[in-house]
Each structure stands twice: as C-alpha cells, then as structure tokens.
Design an enzyme around this catalytic site. Structure first.
Site: not given
Length: 695
Positions: A55, A386, A416, A446, A479, A575, A603
């Site tokens: 992170n 992703r 990214r 997205h 997740y 979160r 998530h």
C-alpha cells in the site's frame, strides 16, 4: 469505544474536511492494526504486514509523487481541506515515518512469536557449519552468476536504479590502505528480483525448525567475492521509489498500445520520491545516494529488511501450519444456479445475486462460457479492467469469437500497474477475432458489465451481469463484492445503449435505469440524496446507507452535509479514504462513518435510499471520488428484484452491526474501535455463516 493507536495528527479540526492523503494513511494504520491483532493467526498477520508495504509503495509512487510535482511547479494554493502541497508533504513524511517504525516493531514482535512456532529468520553467523556450507554452495551456483557489481566513479556514472528494486550499497577501500588515506570507493549491487527473497536453510540435525536467510544478507556475507583486491567497509541495503504515474496524449497517439508500452518504459526513469535505507548505513554511501537522487526529504531509515511485501509469498511457501492460518473456506456455488441445465433458463424466471468471496466466481465464468457455446447467442459484450493471470473468461470470449459470435470487449489498458497484462490480453483477444475497444479518449472504463444477446423464438433477449468488482477470479476469492445476473428488459436495453456509447459515436443516451459517469451519475446521486433531504424535511422516512471504498469528492461531501442538516440519518461504510467529518454539531450530527478491515478486502459498492418507505437499492462500480465521478466510465445500476433487494439490505445491516472489526470515524479524524459488553459480532464471519447454510 477504544481509541486506535495513531496520534491525532490528521485531524486539522478547523476544517470541515479531512485531507484525502492523511485519511489514506489512517486507513493503512488500520491495516497495520490487523497485523498487530493477537486474535489473528500469525501467518495471516504477516500478510497484513506485507499489505502495508505494498500500500505504501503505491501511495508514495502515485499520490506523493503528484504532490511533489505540484511543489516543483511552484504551486502553493491550499486544497479544500486547508493544506498547501509543502505543508501536506511534511505531514505525510512524518506520518509515513511513524507508520514504518511501528510496522517494523510489529515485524520483530511477530518474528519472535514465529520462532516459538519453529519458523525463524536466522543470521548466517548463527548457522551450523553444515548449514553454512549448503548456503555457500547455493550462493556460488545460483546467486553469484546473476549478480552485477556496478562501480561509481569518474569514468562510470551512477547506473539507473530501478524503482522499488532492492540494492546493496557497497563502500570499499583497497587492500592494504589505511581507512583514511583516500576517499572510499563506491558501488551498488542489485539484489536479484527473480530469485526468492528468502532462502530456505537445510534443517539442523534432529530439529523440526524451519529456517530462512534473507537473500540480501547472504549476498552481503559473500560480497567480497565480487570485489577482489578491495575490502568492504560498509554494506547496507537501499531502495528507491520513483514517480510511477504517467499522462498519455491519447488524442495524439496513433496506436494506444504502443504509446502505453513507451510510457511503461519511461516509468523506469520517473523522478525519485522516496529513499529507504538500512539503519546504520555508511555515511559515505548515504551521501552518494542523496546526491544522485537529489532528495533531502522522503528519506527513511529502516530497522529491518527493506520492503516487507515478500512476507506475502513467505506465508504461501510454508505448507502445513493450519493453526497459524485462517480456516480455509471454499466459496459455494449460488444455490439458484446449482444443477440447472441453463443459467439463461433461471434468469428468465428471476434475478440472481452472487456475493463474493462467499459465493463462487465460477458462476460468472459459467455465464460467459455458456454464452460462448450456446448456438442461440448472437453477441457477447464485456468490460475488462483487471484480469487474473489465467482467466477462464478470456478463453471463453476467444472461443465465442472463433465460433462466429459477435464478441466486443472494452479493455482498459490504463488500469494502473496492470497495463502490461491488459495489453497482452487485448492482443490475445484480437487474435481470436474479438472486437477490442480501448474505451473513450481521456476516460478510464471502470464499469463492470457483461451483456449477452440471445435469439429466443421470435425475439431477442438480453442477459446482463453487473458487478461491483473486477472480472478477476483471483481477487474474487479475496475481495467482498456483489454481482447481479438479470434478464430485466430495461436493464438490458440500457446495457446495449451503454456499449454503443463506449464503442461507437453514440451521444449520451437517455438511459431508463442506469446512471453513468461522467455524464449523469453524479447528478443522479445528488438528486437521490436531495430527495431524502426533502422527505426528512417533510417528516417522512429518510435514510441513506452507502457502502464504498472511498469518499473524497467535495461536492458529494457537501451534499451529505446538507442532507444531514435536513435530518436524514446517514450511515456510511467507507473502507479507506473518507474526507467527510462525521458527528459535527450543526453540520454532520446525523452521519456515522465506519471502516471495516478484516480477512477479506471490503470492496462492494452498495447504496440504499429509504425513499419514504419505498426503499431503493443500487449496485455501483464507482467510489465517491472526483476521478470516479468525472474522469471514468462508471455505472450505477438499480436493483428491481425484491428478493435481491432484501438480500443486499441484509448485507448492509450485517456490516453495520459489526463491533469487532469496524472502527468508527470521530469528528477529530481519528478512528475508534467499539467497546462494551455487547456480544461480539464480526460481519465477515456472519457472512461466512450464511454461506454455510447455502451449501
């Protein structure tokens, strides 16, 4: 409630807003607390330590890098939370230094406890003669051939130091020279990233202890083999973090794939942002590094192994030790789809909700795979942001295209740190005959949506999957996310319109059910929030529950403040980053904010509006951040099926009842745990219990 350990440095209480970056650091404190929680098994605790490192790497290479760019440009204005770039960077570096110190203190504590369990990182000098011989042989046969000593002097300039790669700085003197006779010699050696960071040591005689030696320690012990004629006087590790963000000129790019590949190469030369050095580093080495990287701030002395992200792999490399891990759970297949001949037959009768990771992602794979093989399916359209390394979805889409179906895939190349993988998938899909689209210029795609168009008797029917998480079977086991399967005609028509807009020249359509960023998602949310405010003002039932990953858009925060002042009860489950300051009299006294950090990464994005006793529930791909609301293609999808709606409301209430892993955000900007004599209620454990009766 009990107060979390972090000092109250991020409160900035004269502001109505909490700074986004300082809020993110507070989130990473909560992750670190999971590593410190003695109720978590030891091998799970080291995973949380690894997550803290990963992170921080992304935070420094993207967020802090952006702030440093503002500083270099001379930008000195305050943001809406009251911070200038210079003031913010100082606060960040101070907080990051504290969290790193606490992280390594935790690492040493866990190390002592693991040693009691027979798992230890050992010093080379503490090994037996037999063990040393084995490691010497490993070094000479495997490690030594891939090492490259790189001297730095007048004829050999400083070599390129790769971002987030581990190096050894080596200060040398000639054999026979007195230490102060001449200026020292300097070299660096990269620790090979393609070798395991931890080297397994052969077991001692009649011992069950598992021992490891760190690769950099093994290299340091044998560093003299790389510099004959010289004596090492200082060998310490260091690691550089560079700016990893980049800006594409999409309109001027003739080939987006090639342009992104060029930018990935340029990322290696990004400006330095952070330098981590081993505590006690030789002063000459530190001076050389500071001069080369032109860093005065952002230098962190680390007391322990630099970059603890390797601990994630260590946990997986230790077979057995079940008592040191969370009990394994096997996601159950959704009961509504179990044992049926066709998923499409089920969806014509009812909508189906899937709750990951408690329910299996195989349902999504099967939905697309069935569509790929079904001769009545004419077209499949899907967004990919992703994707996992071995994606069944990619295989299914390829087969569908090869069989003559119209397959359209919107691949987001600019996700990214997944750019290279997505480029590979895009080329594979194109080779199979899929129509691959790279989204809209200037926007990341997205949204998570799949559309299947099927010929049925005398009509076409659309089947849709909308999710809150990526189409990634690996992260679907880690997740918490929600996915909706539906054959609702309105949602199907909107899905077609959305894909036409993403792949063609269609102007933004008047969608019946969906709200889509960047055009109408934010206005739709504002309308829904204001509707609750008007209900509250009229004395009607009004409530908002929003489960998100982040909340940082100032306009959205202001809308929630206005709703609170109107009397709307608002429960936010956020979160990570939260710029809203709850519980402030006259501003946000009707708002609560809680963060749940537990075994699985929370998530899912689920939004509830009371609507005068006629509740509405939405699934979304979007967090309430400026980038999601204005610079991405995001989706907000209503849930029409009553049974699914009630399941989502139940999910929200389960999280709201958590008093074990939930922390409540205070007006000061600090988070506090629950305390009291109420029975412990852990939301993720409760969700697992629900899963058990779904078997």
């Amino acid at each position: 409630m009990t107060t979390t350990m972090q000092a109250n440095e991020s409160s900035h209480t004269h502001s109505h807003y909490i700074n986004r970056d300082l809020s993110w650091i507070e989130f990473n404190w909560r992750v670190l607390e999971e590593a410190q929680d003695a109720n978590n098994p030891l091998l799970e605790r080291i995973k949380f330590l690894a997550i803290v490192s990963s992170n921080l790497d992304e935070f420094m290479s993207v967020r802090v890098a952006g702030i440093m760019d503002l500083l270099k440009a001379g930008y000195a204005k305050k943001d809406f939370t009251g911070y200038t770039p210079s003031g913010l960077i100082k606060r960040i570096n101070k907080r990051v230094g504290k969290i790193a110190a606490e992280q390594y203190k935790t690492y040493r504590d866990i190390g002592r406890q693991l040693a009691k369990e027979g798992i230890a990182f050992s010093s080379y000098d503490d090994l037996t003669i037999t063990q040393k011989k084995a490691l010497d042989a490993y070094f000479l046969s495997i490690v030594f051939p891939v090492l490259t000593p790189m001297a730095v002097d007048q004829s050999r300039p400083f070599p390129l130091v790769h971002s987030q790669a581990l190096y050894l700085s080596v200060v040398l003197q000639r054999e026979g020279e007195a230490p102060d006779e001449e200026e020292p010699y300097f070299a660096i050696v990269q620790v090979p990233s393609n070798l395991s960071r931890f080297v397994t040591v052969p077991s001692r005689a009649s011992s069950k202890k598992v021992e490891f030696v760190l690769l950099e320690d093994l290299i340091e012990r044998h560093i003299h083999t790389l510099f004959s004629g010289y004596v090492p006087v200082g060998v310490q590790s260091f690691r550089l973090t560079r700016n990893a963000d980049f800006t594409l000129n999409e309109e001027g790019a003739e080939d987006l794939l090639e342009e992104i590949e060029k930018e990935l190469q340029r990322r290696k030369w990004g400006s330095p942002v952070r330098l981590e050095v081993q505590r006690g580093i030789h002063p000459y080495a530190l001076g050389m590094l500071k001069d080369e990287f032109e860093l005065e701030e952002g230098i962190f002395e680390i007391e322990g192994p630099i970059d603890l992200s390797f601990l994630m792999k260590l946990s997986g490399a230790l077979p057995g030790y079940a008592h040191l891990r969370f009990p394994e759970i096997e996601p159950v297949y959704p009961r509504e789809l179990r044992g049926v001949d066709s998923i499409f037959d089920v969806l014509r009768q009812q909508d189906v909700l899937v709750h990951h990771p408690y329910e299996s992602f195989d349902a999504v794979n099967d939905f697309v795979s069935e569509a790929a093989l079904d001769p009545h399916v004419l077209a499949i359209k899907m967004t990919l942001y992703r994707v996992s390394g071995k994606s069944a979805l990619i295989q299914a889409l390829s087969k569908a295209a090869e069989s003559g179906k119209q397959v359209t895939v919107v691949v987001e190349l600019k996700a990214r740190f997944d750019e290279e993988r997505n480029i590979a998938w895009a080329r594979k899909l194109e080779k199979a005959g899929c129509h691959v689209v790279y989204g809209l210029v200037g926007l990341k795609t997205h949204a998570k949506i799949t559309l299947v168009v099927r010929q049925e008797t005398d009509e076409l029917r659309r089947y849709v999957h909308v999710g809150t998480g990526n189409y990634n079977d690996s992260t679907a086991r880690l997740y918490t996310d929600a996915g909706l399967f539906t054959a609702n005609a309105t949602i199907g028509e909107d899905a077609s319109g959305l894909f036409n807009e993403m792949t063609g020249y269609s102007a933004p359509l008047h969608l019946q059910a969906f709200a889509v960023a960047p055009t109408d998602l934010k206005p739709r949310l504002f309308d829904l929030i204001r509707r609750e405010a008007s209900h509250a003002a009229a004395g009607k039932p009004a409530r908002i529950i929003a489960k998100l990953n982040s909340l940082s858009n100032q306009e959205m925060v202001d809308e929630l403040y206005a709703a609170s002042r109107a009397g709307v009860r608002i429960d936010l489950i956020v979160r990570g980053v939260c710029c809203l300051r709850p519980g402030v009299p006259g501003l946000s006294e009707h708002i609560t904010v809680r963060s749940v950090v537990d075994r699985f990464l929370e998530h899912s994005r689920i939004i509830y509006f009371e609507n005068d006793g006629n509740p509405e529930v939405y699934l979304s791909s979007a967090d309430w951040m400026t980038r999601n609301l204005t610079r991405r293609v995001e989706l907000l999808c209503p849930v029409f099926d009553l049974k699914v709606k009630m399941s989502l409301i139940r999910m929200l209430n389960i999280v709201l009842a958590d008093n074990v892993k939930a922390r409540m955000l205070q007006p000061s900007g600090m988070y506090e745990r629950f305390a009291g004599d109420k029975p412990a209620f852990r939301s993720q454990f409760e969700a697992m219990a629900i899963r058990s009766w779904k078997k």
